[in-house]
Every structure is written in structure tokens, then in C-alpha cells.
Design a protein around this motif. Structure first.
Motif, PDB file in Angstrom:
ATOM      1  N   GLU A  71       0.840  -1.194   0.000  1.00 59.45           N
ATOM      2  CA  GLU A  71       0.000   0.000   0.000  1.00 59.45           C
ATOM      3  C   GLU A  71       0.879   1.250   0.000  1.00 59.45           C
ATOM      4  O   GLU A  71       1.529   1.570   0.984  1.00 59.45           O
ATOM      5  N   GLU A  72       0.933   1.935  -1.132  1.00 62.28           N
ATOM      6  CA  GLU A  72       1.737   3.144  -1.240  1.00 62.28           C
ATOM      7  C   GLU A  72       0.875   4.399  -1.253  1.00 62.28           C
ATOM      8  O   GLU A  72       1.392   5.514  -1.310  1.00 62.28           O
ATOM      9  N   GLN A  73      -0.432   4.216  -1.213  1.00 60.93           N
ATOM     10  CA  GLN A  73      -1.345   5.351  -1.228  1.00 60.93           C
ATOM     11  C   GLN A  73      -2.229   5.292   0.008  1.00 60.93           C
ATOM     12  O   GLN A  73      -2.869   4.275   0.283  1.00 60.93           O
ATOM     13  N   SER A  75      -4.210   8.116   3.228  1.00 61.52           N
ATOM     14  CA  SER A  75      -4.356   9.390   3.914  1.00 61.52           C
ATOM     15  C   SER A  75      -5.037   9.094   5.232  1.00 61.52           C
ATOM     16  O   SER A  75      -5.711   8.081   5.387  1.00 61.52           O
ATOM     17  N   ASP A 130       1.310   9.281  -1.722  1.00 59.61           N
ATOM     18  CA  ASP A 130       0.991   8.765  -3.052  1.00 59.61           C
ATOM     19  C   ASP A 130       2.290   8.279  -3.672  1.00 59.61           C
ATOM     20  O   ASP A 130       2.927   8.968  -4.460  1.00 59.61           O
ATOM     21  N   GLY A 131       2.704   7.078  -3.240  1.00 54.53           N
ATOM     22  CA  GLY A 131       3.931   6.510  -3.741  1.00 54.53           C
ATOM     23  C   GLY A 131       5.148   7.168  -3.123  1.00 54.53           C
ATOM     24  O   GLY A 131       5.046   8.020  -2.242  1.00 54.53           O
ATOM     25  N   ARG A 134       5.572  11.407  -3.429  1.00 52.25           N
ATOM     26  CA  ARG A 134       4.680  12.430  -2.876  1.00 52.25           C
ATOM     27  C   ARG A 134       4.208  12.017  -1.485  1.00 52.25           C
ATOM     28  O   ARG A 134       3.540  11.003  -1.336  1.00 52.25           O
ATOM     29  N   GLN A 135       4.573  12.827  -0.487  1.00 52.51           N
ATOM     30  CA  GLN A 135       4.096  12.609   0.874  1.00 52.51           C
ATOM     31  C   GLN A 135       3.864  13.949   1.546  1.00 52.51           C
ATOM     32  O   GLN A 135       4.492  14.953   1.190  1.00 52.51           O
ATOM     33  N   ALA A 277      -7.317   4.977  -0.267  1.00 60.00           N
ATOM     34  CA  ALA A 277      -7.557   5.479  -1.619  1.00 60.00           C
ATOM     35  C   ALA A 277      -6.473   6.484  -2.003  1.00 60.00           C
ATOM     36  O   ALA A 277      -5.799   7.053  -1.147  1.00 60.00           O
ATOM     37  N   LYS A 278      -6.301   6.723  -3.292  1.00 58.60           N
ATOM     38  CA  LYS A 278      -5.300   7.660  -3.790  1.00 58.60           C
ATOM     39  C   LYS A 278      -5.681   9.087  -3.401  1.00 58.60           C
ATOM     40  O   LYS A 278      -6.777   9.542  -3.728  1.00 58.60           O
ATOM     41  N   PRO A 279      -4.808   9.818  -2.701  1.00 59.78           N
ATOM     42  CA  PRO A 279      -5.118  11.211  -2.353  1.00 59.78           C
ATOM     43  C   PRO A 279      -5.143  12.091  -3.607  1.00 59.78           C
ATOM     44  O   PRO A 279      -4.482  11.794  -4.598  1.00 59.78           O
ATOM     45  N   ALA A 281      -4.188  14.994  -6.124  1.00 56.58           N
ATOM     46  CA  ALA A 281      -2.882  15.579  -6.446  1.00 56.58           C
ATOM     47  C   ALA A 281      -2.696  16.928  -5.767  1.00 56.58           C
ATOM     48  O   ALA A 281      -1.576  17.307  -5.396  1.00 56.58           O
TER      49      ALA A 281
END
Length: 418
Positions: A71-73, A75, A130-131, A134-135, A277-279, A281
């Protein structure tokens, strides 16, 4: 509550966990509060309760589940709480040589100093990832917010209280790219999520460690297994490490470090809300507010010699330790949970005497309150204590530090004096 195997595991499985760090990490370095904090490198957090009925799983299988987590995504929000038993706030600069991070004033938004606040008390943080590129981590105050954003090749930090901004380029190769050899050789940064804490704890597991599955829990509304890590050795100040692992995806959701002496957890870190879930951008976009003071990291002075370069890569006391290791002044006694770092100070000097002008009055009073005078074959010295890490500074300038009891430090110093 479903029964779970109480199985012990050793190095091979746990090294797999450390070797596969797929979850996003925050790359901003943090200054450490002296040798003690440099030894453990831990920051804090929270807890939840519940005992969902989950399928039986062994400790080996649960560790493999953590290792396989990709899990790289995510929040969410988590609380961090630390009780080392000493007042760290405001003392890092006086107790740590170079504790201010970079030679020149880096400003109120510099992460090296600002994130030191997490080493004591209770704090609420908001995180997003997000990977590996991006943090974002935000420390929430009553009427303020401090944020650190890593967005591809840049790192931004903003302190709303002072209206100051810190900007730096992200180290090349931090995420294992083709320029990885150019990345600083210091710590990858502050532990940012319970997974970071879990990897540090599991790295220590081996034949000195018992690892078992100890029931289930519910954290941030998600079902989780509880992995219990305990030292087999006597003499450690660490009682246990408990990690709540998401039953579905293997992501550690909560980390609790307890002292052997009992009482409140030393470190308690856990999500109160989490979403995989993907945050958006826009979460990682940042533009300095109009009128804010901006400090550029590459304009700061770090010194002209090799030690200055080391301090840039290794904040504060870690740079001093690296230098000592290079000079043959750092030795590790023992192994596992009772290992002790022996450091031979250059010049053979112990603590400065009170009133000598070499130590700030605030730091002197702090050390006097913590210290216990001890004697042995090594001569005499002072033991400085926290709930987790203790350090013996002998009068001839040697330092013995570890997550061990005062008696263990004295025995180590006596053995070295033979």
C-alpha cells in the motif's frame, strides 16, 4: 476472539520486512535529542480497542503479511504520544552539538528543529502519501499548523505560526533510483507512520527476541491482528513492542512501546482514521504564501570541512557519532536488546564543570536533575536516565548508552576497564 499461534521467529523473516520498504516514507531528516534519542530514533502515538473474530494466523505468517504489504497510497489522521520521563522540549539545542541542524539559522520552519517537538507530549498529525515521490505530514495545533510536503524533487515546510517557509531539494536516489549512490548516507528520515516504527522494531528481532501473535484489535475502524515483540534477555528497559497489523492488507496501524518498569506507554503511535484510496494531487501542491519568509536549504552554511558535510547528511549528534566511529571511538558491547554503545570522547573529557561557561545553565540544571553518581572499576561517573534509554558518562570522558538498566551500564564500564 479467534485463537492465534504463539510462535517465535528469528532474523530471516524479519529482515524480509526491513528489506521491502514499499510503504511511503517521509524523507525530511530530524535532529535528535542527544545520544539517547540517536540510539533509538523513535517518535510517538495512540491506541484503540476491540477484539474482532479473525482467522488463525501464526507470527511467521503475520510478519510475511507485513513484508508483502504494498500500500503506497493512503491518507489519514493519527495521534502520537511519547513519555520518556524527561522534559525534552526546548533542550535539544543546548544538549546536542549541532542540534540546530544546519550551521546557519535555518528558520522557524526548518524540519530538523520543528519536528523535535514530537519527542514529547501528545500531538495530532495528518498524513497523506501517493507513492515514493509524494508525501505530506501536518502537525495540527489548536490554532496553527506545521506541514512538511515532499512533492517529487522538492521538499517544502511551512509554519503557520511564524509564517515561515523552508525549501530544499529532495536527495537524489532516495527512492532507489539510478542515482541512489548519491543519496546521503544518514537516516532516511523521521518515522512517519506505524509501519516505519514496526520496521525498526522488527529489525531487532532475532534469537534474542520473542515474537508472537497476541489476539486481535480494531484500530481506526479496521480489523487488525496484534503482533507482540518482547526481549528474551534480562537487563533491557524495554518491556514489549505491540504492533496492530491490518488484517486485510498487512499495513501496521498502531505501534506501542512499553517500558519494562511498567506504567504509561513510552511510545504510542496509531491511526485514528485511515483511507487507502489515492489522495488528490492537490494535496501535495504548495506555493509559499504572499509575504512569507522563505529559507533555501542550499544557501545555509554547513561548514567547509568533512565534518560539516557529515552534519548536513546526519543531523545533530548522529554526525558526531559517525565521526567517532570513523576514528575507532565507537564500540558496540553485547547484542540484541541489551547492546550498549561505548563511545570514547576525543580528549578524554567528561562533563564540563558547573559554572565553567562550557555548558548552558539550562542544560546544566537538566543534567543535574537526571544524573546519578556511580563508581566502579572504571572510576566514577554519572548515569543519566530516561524511562527507555540510559547513559553513563565517566569522568574520563567515556560514554556508555543503551536501552538497558543502570546496573548494566556499570557492568559494561567495569568490563571495559579490565
Amino acid at each position: 476472539m479467534a485463537p492465534n499461534d504463539s510462535a517465535e521467529t528469528i532474523g530471516e523473516a524479519t529482515s524480509t520486512v526491513v528489506g521491502r520498504r514499499k510503504a511511503a516514507r517521509y524523507i525530511v531528516p530530524v535532529a535528535v535529542a542527544g545520544v539517547a534519542a540517536a540510539t533509538i530514533g523513535l517518535v510517538p502515538a495512540l491506541a484503540s480497542s476491540g477484539d474482532p473474530d479473525l482467522p488463525k494466523i501464526s507470527a511467521q505468517e503475520l510478519i510475511e503479511k507485513i513484508a508483502a504489504s504494498d500500500e503506497e497510497q493512503l491518507s489519514g489522521t493519527f495521534k502520537i504520544s511519547t513519555d520518556l520521563g524527561l522534559p525534552l522540549d526546548g533542550l535539544a539545542g543546548s544538549l546536542v552539538p549541532g542540534g540546530g541542524g544546519e550551521g546557519k539559522d535555518a528558520g522557524a520552519a526548518a524540519p530538523q528543529d520543528k519536528l523535535m517537538e514530537l519527542t514529547s507530549g501528545t500531538h495530532t498529525l495528518r498524513v497523506a502519501a501517493d507513492g515514493p515521490e509524494r508525501q505530506k505530514l501536518s502537525v495540527l495545533g489548536d490554532a496553527s499548523e506545521y506541514s512538511v510536503i515532499h512533492n517529487q524533487g522538492e521538499v517544502w515546510a511551512y509554519d503557520s505560526t511564524s509564517d515561515e517557509v523552508y525549501h530544499a531539494e529532495a536527495p537524489e536516489g532516495r527512492d532507489g533510483g539510478k542515482h541512489a549512490e548519491k543519496a546521503p548516507k544518514g537516516p532516511e528520515g523521521a518515522p512517519a507512520t506505524p509501519k516505519d516504527f514496526a520496521e525498526q522494531a522488527l529489525a531487532a528481532a532475532g534469537d534474542t527476541t520473542s515474537v508472537t501473535v497476541d489476539g486481535t484489535a480494531q484500530v481506526a475502524g479496521r480489523d487488525a491482528y496484534q503482533l507482540l515483540i518482547k526481549p528474551k534477555q534480562s537487563g533491557s528497559t524495554i518491556g514489549s513492542v505491540r504492533i496492530a497489523v491490518d488484517a486485510e492488507n498487512g499495513v501496521p496501524l498502531k505501534f506501542t512501546l512499553s517500558a519494562a518498569s511498567g506504567g504509561k506507554a513510552v511510545v504510542d503511535a496509531g491511526f485514528t482514521k485511515v483511507d487507502f484510496a489515492k489522495p488528490a494531487a492537490s494535496t501535495f501542491a504548495f506555493t509559499p504564501p504572499k509575504g512569507a519568509k522563505v529559507t533555501e536549504a542550499d544557501e545555509l552554511e554547513t561548514g567547509k570541512d568533512e565534518r560539516g558535510a557529515a552534519q548536513k547528511a546526519l543531523p545533530g549528534q548522529l554526525a558526531e557519532l559517525e565521526g567517532l566511529a570513523g576514528e575507532g571511538g565507537l564500540n558496540v558491547i553485547g547484542k540484541g536488546w541489551t547492546s550498549i554503545a561505548e563511545i570514547k570522547a576525543p580528549g578524554g573529557k567528561g562533563l564540563p564543570e558547573a559554572g565553567s561557561g562550557d555548558m548552558p545553565a539550562e542544560a546544566q540544571g537538566f543534567l543535574d536533575a537526571l544524573g546519578d553518581k556511580v563508581t566502579g572499576k572504571f572510576g566514577s561517573g554519572t548515569v543519566f536516565k530516561t524511562r527507555l534509554v540510559n547513559a553513563l558518562l565517566t569522568d574520563d570522558g567515556s560514554v556508555y548508552v543503551g536501552a538497558v538498566t543502570k546496573d548494566a551500564l556499570v557492568r559494561a564500564a567495569d568490563a571495559a576497564a579490565k
